[in-house]
Motif scaffolding. Structure first.
Motif, PDB file in Angstrom:
ATOM      1  N   ASP A  35       0.540 -32.082  11.610  1.00 25.96           N
ATOM      2  CA  ASP A  35      -0.005 -30.740  11.871  1.00 25.96           C
ATOM      3  C   ASP A  35       0.905 -29.962  12.819  1.00 25.96           C
ATOM      4  O   ASP A  35       1.188 -28.789  12.604  1.00 25.96           O
ATOM      5  CB  ASP A  35      -1.409 -30.823  12.482  1.00 25.96           C
ATOM      6  N   ARG A  38       6.921 -25.429  12.333  1.00 31.61           N
ATOM      7  CA  ARG A  38       7.922 -25.329  11.269  1.00 31.61           C
ATOM      8  C   ARG A  38       9.192 -26.111  11.627  1.00 31.61           C
ATOM      9  O   ARG A  38      10.309 -25.651  11.422  1.00 31.61           O
ATOM     10  CB  ARG A  38       8.264 -23.875  10.959  1.00 31.61           C
ATOM     11  N   ARG A  70       4.083 -28.868  11.072  1.00 34.20           N
ATOM     12  CA  ARG A  70       3.837 -27.722  10.193  1.00 34.20           C
ATOM     13  C   ARG A  70       3.692 -26.440  10.991  1.00 34.20           C
ATOM     14  O   ARG A  70       4.238 -25.407  10.626  1.00 34.20           O
ATOM     15  CB  ARG A  70       2.562 -27.960   9.377  1.00 34.20           C
TER      16      ARG A  70
END
Length: 194
Positions: A71, A77, A74
């Motif tokens: 998580d 990035r 993500r």
């Protein structure tokens, strides 16, 4: 449940603090965030256990930690799913990744992207939903209108094809009889030498 959540948490989760910290330290490049990651992992485990206690507390703890790291990656990035992603953007020590490893990783990622794009559409959809979006097998089956066993079959088929593409071994080309061929050849060779 007779046992209090706090007592269960202390016995089943906090007992694994040292291995959890080692795992986070090995896996996450930013050492200054390890304490926060540990606390957030504990919070997620505690909240989930308040609803239902996991069967295997240790496995659940490490799975939760892994999901938290994914998580975070993500959100930040850190890792792009595009072929040609740049390892220089990762916050790791330069000594840890040689130019050869960097080029090899880039090449493997491109090969994986190509192999993924060559999967049958349904396999690709199932893999994406299960591995990237991290949906449960049950959720994927419900959304696609197929049985959970079919989800498993699509995953297995996709993993075989991806492995074949990446490692060059074609499991479909290895029938059981083929392993017996060298033994047969050795047997014939022994007959000719005797």
């Amino acid at each position: 449940m007779d046992e209090s959540l706090d007592a269960w948490f202390a016995r089943e989760i906090l007992a694994h603090e040292a291995p959890l910290v080692r795992y986070l330290t090995r896996t996450w490049p930013r050492r200054d965030e390890i304490h926060d990651l540990r606390q957030e992992t504990y919070l997620r485990v505690y909240e989930a256990a308040a609803k239902e206690r996991p069967r295997s507390a240790k496995a659940f703890l490490f799975t939760t930690a892994r999901h938290l790291l994914v998580d975070r990656m993500r959100r930040q990035r850190v890792v792009s799913f595009e072929p040609g992603w740049d390892l220089d953007n990762l916050n790791v020590l330069v000594d840890e990744i040689s130019p050869e490893r960097c080029a090899g990783a880039d090449e493997e990622l491109r090969a994986l992207a190509v192999a993924f794009n060559h999967l049958p559409p349904r396999c690709k959809q199932v893999v994406w939903m299960r591995r990237v979006e991290e949906q449960s097998q049950k959720e994927v089956a419900a959304k696609l209108g197929i049985g959970e066993a079919m989800v498993e079959k699509h995953i297995a088929k996709a993993m075989r094809r991806l492995a074949d593409a990446l490692f060059g071994c074609h499991s479909s080309e290895k029938p059981k009889g083929k392993t017996a061929k060298p033994v047969k050849e050795d047997h014939h060779a022994r007959q000719h030498t005797n």
